[in-house]
Motif scaffolding. Structure first.
Motif, PDB file in Angstrom:
ATOM      1  N   PRO A 105     -13.640  10.761   1.105  1.00 61.00           N
ATOM      2  CA  PRO A 105     -13.826   9.877   2.270  1.00 61.00           C
ATOM      3  C   PRO A 105     -12.982   8.614   2.219  1.00 61.00           C
ATOM      4  CG  PRO A 105     -15.763   9.833   0.836  1.00 61.00           C
ATOM      5  CD  PRO A 105     -14.913  10.965   0.366  1.00 61.00           C
ATOM      6  N   ARG A 106     -12.539   8.214   1.039  1.00 59.41           N
ATOM      7  CA  ARG A 106     -11.733   6.998   0.929  1.00 59.41           C
ATOM      8  C   ARG A 106     -10.353   7.155   1.566  1.00 59.41           C
ATOM      9  NH1 ARG A 106     -12.712   6.185  -5.434  1.00 59.41           N
ATOM     10  NH2 ARG A 106     -12.718   8.473  -5.239  1.00 59.41           N
ATOM     11  N   VAL A 147       2.259   5.115  -7.335  1.00 55.42           N
ATOM     12  CA  VAL A 147       2.017   4.871  -5.908  1.00 55.42           C
ATOM     13  C   VAL A 147       3.008   3.833  -5.407  1.00 55.42           C
ATOM     14  CG1 VAL A 147       0.314   4.276  -4.153  1.00 55.42           C
ATOM     15  CG2 VAL A 147      -0.430   5.321  -6.303  1.00 55.42           C
ATOM     16  N   GLN A 148       3.626   4.136  -4.264  1.00 56.80           N
ATOM     17  CA  GLN A 148       4.576   3.222  -3.643  1.00 56.80           C
ATOM     18  C   GLN A 148       4.272   3.088  -2.147  1.00 56.80           C
ATOM     19  OE1 GLN A 148       7.994   5.648  -4.917  1.00 56.80           O
ATOM     20  NE2 GLN A 148       8.852   3.779  -5.804  1.00 56.80           N
ATOM     21  N   PHE A 149       4.470   1.896  -1.651  1.00 54.80           N
ATOM     22  CA  PHE A 149       4.415   1.657  -0.208  1.00 54.80           C
ATOM     23  C   PHE A 149       5.855   1.469   0.251  1.00 54.80           C
ATOM     24  CE2 PHE A 149       4.357  -1.266   3.424  1.00 54.80           C
ATOM     25  CZ  PHE A 149       3.495  -0.597   4.277  1.00 54.80           C
ATOM     26  N   VAL A 150       6.326   2.346   1.110  1.00 56.90           N
ATOM     27  CA  VAL A 150       7.723   2.332   1.544  1.00 56.90           C
ATOM     28  C   VAL A 150       7.776   2.076   3.042  1.00 56.90           C
ATOM     29  CG1 VAL A 150       9.885   3.626   1.652  1.00 56.90           C
ATOM     30  CG2 VAL A 150       8.300   4.011  -0.256  1.00 56.90           C
ATOM     31  N   THR A 151       8.497   1.040   3.432  1.00 56.09           N
ATOM     32  CA  THR A 151       8.643   0.741   4.846  1.00 56.09           C
ATOM     33  C   THR A 151      10.121   0.677   5.200  1.00 56.09           C
ATOM     34  OG1 THR A 151       8.018  -0.804   6.634  1.00 56.09           O
ATOM     35  CG2 THR A 151       8.606  -1.766   4.504  1.00 56.09           C
ATOM     36  N   LEU A 152      10.471   1.226   6.349  1.00 54.17           N
ATOM     37  CA  LEU A 152      11.862   1.195   6.794  1.00 54.17           C
ATOM     38  C   LEU A 152      12.201  -0.196   7.309  1.00 54.17           C
ATOM     39  CD1 LEU A 152      12.162   4.607   8.659  1.00 54.17           C
ATOM     40  CD2 LEU A 152      12.945   4.029   6.368  1.00 54.17           C
ATOM     41  N   GLY A 153      13.387  -0.665   6.989  1.00 54.92           N
ATOM     42  CA  GLY A 153      13.807  -1.991   7.430  1.00 54.92           C
ATOM     43  C   GLY A 153      13.904  -2.074   8.937  1.00 54.92           C
ATOM     44  N   ARG A 220      -9.673   5.846  -9.678  1.00 56.22           N
ATOM     45  CA  ARG A 220      -9.089   4.543  -9.347  1.00 56.22           C
ATOM     46  C   ARG A 220      -7.940   4.724  -8.346  1.00 56.22           C
ATOM     47  NH1 ARG A 220     -10.171  -0.871  -9.251  1.00 56.22           N
ATOM     48  NH2 ARG A 220      -8.365  -2.128  -9.827  1.00 56.22           N
ATOM     49  N   LEU A 221      -7.204   5.812  -8.492  1.00 51.75           N
ATOM     50  CA  LEU A 221      -6.098   6.118  -7.572  1.00 51.75           C
ATOM     51  C   LEU A 221      -6.589   6.155  -6.129  1.00 51.75           C
ATOM     52  CD1 LEU A 221      -3.238   7.199  -6.809  1.00 51.75           C
ATOM     53  CD2 LEU A 221      -4.109   9.486  -7.362  1.00 51.75           C
ATOM     54  N   PHE A 222      -7.711   6.812  -5.892  1.00 52.21           N
ATOM     55  CA  PHE A 222      -8.224   6.915  -4.527  1.00 52.21           C
ATOM     56  C   PHE A 222      -8.681   5.556  -3.997  1.00 52.21           C
ATOM     57  CE2 PHE A 222      -8.246  11.361  -5.645  1.00 52.21           C
ATOM     58  CZ  PHE A 222      -8.000  12.003  -4.440  1.00 52.21           C
ATOM     59  N   ASP A 223      -9.197   4.703  -4.886  1.00 53.49           N
ATOM     60  CA  ASP A 223      -9.543   3.340  -4.464  1.00 53.49           C
ATOM     61  C   ASP A 223      -8.301   2.596  -3.986  1.00 53.49           C
ATOM     62  OD1 ASP A 223     -12.233   3.614  -5.045  1.00 53.49           O
ATOM     63  OD2 ASP A 223     -12.034   2.843  -7.088  1.00 53.49           O
TER      64      ASP A 223
END
Length: 268
Positions: A105-106, A147-153, A220-223
């Motif tokens: 559910p997380r 884990v990475q957060f990737v955003t396009l410029g 912890r990953l899912f958190d």
């Protein structure tokens, strides 16, 4: 039975159960999978065992079932290492499946898809133009997930439009480039492949990556993934290219130097 006893005792010390039946040492990996050690100690006296991977709870009279030979071990250490590696692999595979199916559910608001090239990488689109990328290490006895957060410029769309216009002509549509007179003579599949290559190259040039850590504790990953989904839009606004940051700093320094020179001249 001495080799089996030594392996069983070493596994027990690691908290892993095992049992011997009809000359085979069975080690459960999960509810669906087990490892089987079959003793091959011969006249040399060197202990050894064939290692088989098999589905658990298969009926003995199932003629279509065959365990797969996946290795051979000649020491207790090798046997324990082999079991640890397959336990880790099963954990990774199960976690990847949970991410894709959204069973926790997380991550109910995140739709993860598997990378077509790397089966141990999954990603979920978030925010306006970003994604959360999870990459698993399936080779180690202690599995981990990065884990990475990737955003396009902010320049991605402009650069894509320019690239497509230059390649197919000014009237080409960057989402479905099918100009009436394609100067390249490329087929639809070729154009799509070229477009994907262009998009990949430009993404590499413009994307900003926020590292969210590596985790061996998958709960912890899912958190962390839940928090990442909640913070995605805020992170998009906060992330700026570092070169822009340094340029701003340089501009500020230049302005400061000019002011200082002026003050010094006035004092003189």
């Amino acid at each position: 039975m001495g080799f089996y006893v030594d392996i069983a005792e070493a596994l027990d010390a690691e908290g892993i159960e095992s049992r011997v039946n009809d000359g085979t040492l069975f080690v459960p990996v999960s509810e669906d999978l087990e490892i089987q050690f079959v003793d091959i100690t011969g006249g040399t006296g060197v202990p050894g065992a064939n290692v088989f991977l098999a589905m658990a709870d298969v009926a003995e009279d199932d003629e279509e079932f065959e365990a797969a030979l996946v290795g051979v071990v000649f020491s207790v250490e090798d046997a324990v290492s082999t079991v640890a590696r397959y336990v880790a692999t099963d954990l990774v595979v199960g976690t990847v499946r949970d991410l894709i199916e959204g069973t926790d559910p997380r991550i109910a608001d995140l739709e993860f898809v598997q990378d077509p090239v790397d089966a141990l990488t999954v990603s979920a689109e978030v925010g306006e133009n970003s994604e959360i990328v999870v990459t698993f290490d399936g080779e180690s006895e202690t599995p981990a997930a990065r884990v990475q957060f990737v955003t396009l410029g902010e320049d991605f769309e402009d650069l894509m439009g320019q690239a497509v216009a230059e390649f197919w002509g000014e009237d080409a549509d960057d989402e479905d480039p099918e100009p009436e007179d394609d100067p390249t003579g490329a087929s639809d599949s070729d154009r799509r492949r070229i477009l994907e290559g262009i998009a990949h190259d430009i993404a590499d040039m413009t994307e900003e990556v926020l590292e969210l850590g590596s985790y061996t504790d998958f709960d912890r990953l899912f958190d962390v993934l839940q928090v990442a989904g909640e913070q995605a839009e805020a992170w998009e606004e906060l992330l700026v290219p570092l070169e822009n940051f340094w340029e701003d700093e340089d501009d500020a320094d230049d302005d400061g130097e000019d002011d200082y020179d002026g003050d010094a001249a006035s004092v003189d």
